[in-house]
Design a protein around this motif. Structure first.
Motif, mmCIF file in Angstrom:
data_model
loop_
_atom_site.group_PDB
_atom_site.id
_atom_site.type_symbol
_atom_site.label_atom_id
_atom_site.label_comp_id
_atom_site.label_asym_id
_atom_site.label_seq_id
_atom_site.Cartn_x
_atom_site.Cartn_y
_atom_site.Cartn_z
ATOM 1 N N ARG A 1 1.431 3.397 -2.252
ATOM 2 C CA ARG A 1 0.282 3.250 -3.313
ATOM 3 C C ARG A 1 -0.641 2.074 -3.477
ATOM 4 O O ARG A 1 -2.087 2.331 -3.516
ATOM 5 N N ALA A 2 -0.564 0.931 -2.070
ATOM 6 C CA ALA A 2 -2.038 0.896 -1.602
ATOM 7 C C ALA A 2 -2.933 1.572 -0.787
ATOM 8 O O ALA A 2 -4.120 0.877 -1.376
ATOM 9 N N VAL A 3 -2.400 2.101 -0.038
ATOM 10 C CA VAL A 3 -3.152 3.135 0.202
ATOM 11 C C VAL A 3 -3.535 4.160 0.015
ATOM 12 O O VAL A 3 -5.040 4.069 0.030
ATOM 13 N N ARG A 4 -3.299 4.327 -1.190
ATOM 14 C CA ARG A 4 -4.125 5.473 -2.164
ATOM 15 C C ARG A 4 -5.201 4.659 -3.345
ATOM 16 O O ARG A 4 -5.833 5.194 -3.207
ATOM 17 N N MET B 1 -0.273 -8.513 -6.036
ATOM 18 C CA MET B 1 1.035 -8.247 -6.343
ATOM 19 C C MET B 1 2.503 -7.949 -7.014
ATOM 20 O O MET B 1 3.545 -8.280 -6.605
ATOM 21 N N GLY B 2 1.997 -9.020 -8.579
ATOM 22 C CA GLY B 2 2.914 -8.909 -9.111
ATOM 23 C C GLY B 2 3.867 -9.919 -8.504
ATOM 24 O O GLY B 2 3.326 -10.894 -7.805
ATOM 25 N N GLN B 3 5.179 -9.707 -9.001
ATOM 26 C CA GLN B 3 5.749 -11.224 -8.989
ATOM 27 C C GLN B 3 6.377 -11.409 -7.562
ATOM 28 O O GLN B 3 7.871 -10.720 -7.880
ATOM 29 N N ALA C 1 5.210 -8.314 7.801
ATOM 30 C CA ALA C 1 5.096 -6.635 8.466
ATOM 31 C C ALA C 1 4.336 -6.178 7.154
ATOM 32 O O ALA C 1 3.783 -4.984 7.627
ATOM 33 N N LEU C 2 5.221 -5.442 6.263
ATOM 34 C CA LEU C 2 4.211 -4.406 5.810
ATOM 35 C C LEU C 2 3.188 -5.033 4.859
ATOM 36 O O LEU C 2 1.924 -3.873 5.270
ATOM 37 N N PHE C 3 2.372 -6.391 4.637
ATOM 38 C CA PHE C 3 1.413 -6.496 4.215
ATOM 39 C C PHE C 3 0.469 -6.487 5.248
ATOM 40 O O PHE C 3 -1.023 -6.070 5.498
ATOM 41 N N ARG C 4 0.769 -6.764 6.487
ATOM 42 C CA ARG C 4 -0.124 -6.399 7.834
ATOM 43 C C ARG C 4 -0.552 -4.495 7.790
ATOM 44 O O ARG C 4 -1.336 -4.699 8.562
ATOM 45 N N LYS C 5 0.261 -4.093 7.795
ATOM 46 C CA LYS C 5 0.532 -2.654 7.919
ATOM 47 C C LYS C 5 -1.274 -2.233 6.973
ATOM 48 O O LYS C 5 -1.956 -1.426 7.490
ATOM 49 N N LEU D 1 -5.318 -10.228 -0.842
ATOM 50 C CA LEU D 1 -4.156 -9.643 -1.563
ATOM 51 C C LEU D 1 -3.467 -10.743 -2.558
ATOM 52 O O LEU D 1 -4.091 -11.889 -1.955
ATOM 53 N N ASP D 2 -2.780 -10.825 -3.140
ATOM 54 C CA ASP D 2 -2.728 -11.646 -4.183
ATOM 55 C C ASP D 2 -1.460 -12.028 -4.928
ATOM 56 O O ASP D 2 -1.226 -10.173 -5.213
ATOM 57 N N ALA D 3 -0.745 -12.572 -5.430
ATOM 58 C CA ALA D 3 0.373 -12.802 -6.443
ATOM 59 C C ALA D 3 0.909 -13.637 -7.527
ATOM 60 O O ALA D 3 -0.463 -14.254 -7.004
ATOM 61 N N HIS D 4 1.077 -13.714 -8.839
ATOM 62 C CA HIS D 4 1.789 -15.014 -9.171
ATOM 63 C C HIS D 4 2.920 -15.596 -7.874
ATOM 64 O O HIS D 4 3.126 -15.812 -7.961
ATOM 65 N N THR D 5 2.150 -16.603 -7.875
ATOM 66 C CA THR D 5 2.470 -17.114 -6.738
ATOM 67 C C THR D 5 2.600 -18.921 -6.521
ATOM 68 O O THR D 5 0.383 -18.937 -6.546
#
Length: 522
Positions: free
Chosen positions: A156-159, A170-172, A188-192, A208-212
């Motif tokens: 989904r990120a790439v698309r 990036m949600g919760q 590792a995922l975020f690096r990709k 990238l952000d999130a509720h955090t």
């Protein structure tokens, strides 16, 4: 428009410039009033369109969703190529993912053998099925410790990056990473995702952000900025559904993905949605009880939308000032579009009768947006007439030390109090309980030279009393002069003639003087 965002990084001043003009434009991709929405966005000068695309429930045709997302990005960037569009990848997956083929490039990115198959819903979930993590057998929270969930997030990120989006909410994050010890798989995922954006994103970066509150791993931050909804406390002595915001939104510091360091990462504060309205008028719930049900029985945006136009304008001004004073690195994400969930707001309709809005839109009402709520010019005015409260009247960042832990008066040798608490009839205006001399919410910060300081935004005008309690006790309080009182009978008076006044309190411990003054805008 710069074709690269500083070689894949974003300086702090550029990031905060975007956040200072951020709006929530949720599901703009499906707006029926897009022409007018784009007019409004240009009029107010928005630079960051939050949640403009993204889905919670999958749409019937995933490819069509991404085509529509790309079309939206192209239309927005035709209005202003500098605008940054944000999409969402939420903490939710549904069995419908099994209709979606996994592209070859997803397998290749993870160095996996290429298969011809769809995503596997069951392989994304938590095996232990914690309470609340699986919903009615058709949906649940993904487990990012599982490879299948990582494939889904990356897909989904790439698309979205290919469609022209430069930020992803990036949600919760703390839910779907519950079994990812040390955030190893997440990192590792975020690096990709970032590596892909560095080559393919329209300006070589994705934020990238999130509720955090933040994730700091060996000094390095996982996110580019943080996001949080507001907290509140009801004010029961006011007519209607009134409230005060309370201190919220601690933001972890460290080294950012762009390489610069901070004590507190810049962040957005927003009006969130999670269902709409949680009561029926026929329930007969008294205000005193309903006041503590979420936001007077609503989620945040539904509460806001249910107020009259004047109250909505006044609350935006309050939240705007409150954010600048409470956290110098936080910004109000102005609401311009958000679902109202189960809530329906009666609105004037063209011709006779009424219509009911199920989406809050800040647009001024008119032919282009018949159900606009009319906060467009208020947002523009607040942005154009910033009163420079940041730095001049703002408090230290949330969770900062209050100071005076081991300080002594240089003249007398008397140890200075580490806890100095303001108290009085004003406290409920700032999220505390009135006359609570032990409240951490109204504790003062030590600034040096025997001076303590605290600034608050008062949402409502009125007459209030106040005093200060060194050590948080009533054995030695100060208010009207330099003489101590015991107990809570003597107070100073504070009269505010306007709503949303910013008031600075200063206590000079050496001279036992307590003062309060209104911080005038410039």
């Amino acid at each position: 428009m710069s074709q690269s965002m500083y070689n894949g990084t974003i300086p702090r001043d550029a990031l905060e410039s975007y956040l200072s003009r951020a709006v929530t434009a949720a599901d703009l991709v499906n707006s029926a009033t897009l022409d007018d929405d784009l007019r409004m966005i240009g009029n107010i000068g928005a630079k960051f369109l939050g949640r403009a695309s993204g889905v919670w429930l999958l749409e019937p045709d995933d490819d069509a969703h991404f085509r529509n997302s790309r079309a939206l990005a192209e239309r927005v960037h035709a209005v202003d190529p500098d605008i940054m569009l944000q999409t969402c990848i939420f903490e939710a997956v549904f069995s419908g993912v099994e209709r979606i083929d996994i592209p070859v490039w997803v397998f290749e990115a993870f160095r996996l053998p290429v298969e011809r198959r769809t995503f596997r819903y069951a392989d994304m979930l938590f095996d232990s099925k914690p309470q609340g993590f699986v919903w009615d057998g058709d949906g649940g929270i993904p487990n990012l410790n599982k490879l299948e969930a990582q494939l889904w997030f990356y897909y989904r990120a790439v698309r979205y990056i290919d469609a022209g989006y430069e930020a992803i909410h990036m949600g919760q994050v703390h839910l779907y990473t519950a079994e990812d010890d040390g955030f190893r798989q997440t990192t590792a995922l975020f690096r990709k995702i970032r590596d892909y954006a560095g080559v393919h994103a329209r300006r070589g970066i994705v934020l990238l952000d999130a509720h955090t509150h933040g994730v700091n791993i060996n000094g390095e931050l996982l996110f580019d900025f943080h996001s949080m909804p507001y907290s509140r406390m009801p004010i029961l002595d006011r007519t209607g559904d009134k409230l005060a915001l309370v201190q919220e939104g601690f933001s972890e510091g460290g080294v950012t993905p762009s390489g610069w360091s901070c004590d507190s990462l810049p962040m957005l504060m927003e009006l969130d949605n999670w269902g709409g309205k949680f009561f029926s008028e026929s329930d007969g719930i008294p205000d005193e009880r309903r006041a503590w049900m979420e936001w007077w029985g609503y989620d945040q945006i539904a509460w806001f939308a249910s107020q009259d136009a004047e109250s909505r304008d006044r609350f935006l001004e309050y939240a705007f000032k409150w954010t600048a004073v409470t956290n110098i690195h936080a910004y109000l994400q102005m609401p311009v579009r958000r679902t109202l969930g189960s809530c329906r707001i009666p609105m004037p309709a063209s011709g006779e009768g009424e219509a009911a809005a199920d989406v809050y839109q800040a647009n001024r009402p008119g032919a282009g947006c018949p159900l606009g709520f009319g906060q467009e010019e208020t947002i523009k005015r607040l942005w154009q007439s910033e009163e420079d409260l940041r730095g001049r009247a703002s408090n230290p960042i949330p969770n900062a030390p209050f100071g005076a832990a081991n300080d002594f008066d240089p003249e007398t040798g008397v140890k200075l109090p580490a806890r100095v608490v303001l108290y009085g009839s004003f406290q409920h205006q700032v999220g505390a309980i009135n006359y609570d001399s032990n409240s951490e919410t109204t504790r003062m910060y030590y600034k040096g030279n025997g001076l303590y300081r605290r600034t608050f935004v008062f949402p409502f005008r009125g007459s209030f009393d106040y005093a200060v309690a060194p050590y948080g006790t009533l054995s030695q309080t100060y208010s009207i002069d330099g003489y101590p009182r015991s107990g809570s009978s003597t107070k100073s008076a504070l009269i505010l003639e306007r709503d949303n006044e910013t008031v600075e309190f200063v206590f000079d411990f050496a001279n036992r003087q307590l003062t309060a003054h209104v911080v005038e805008g410039r």
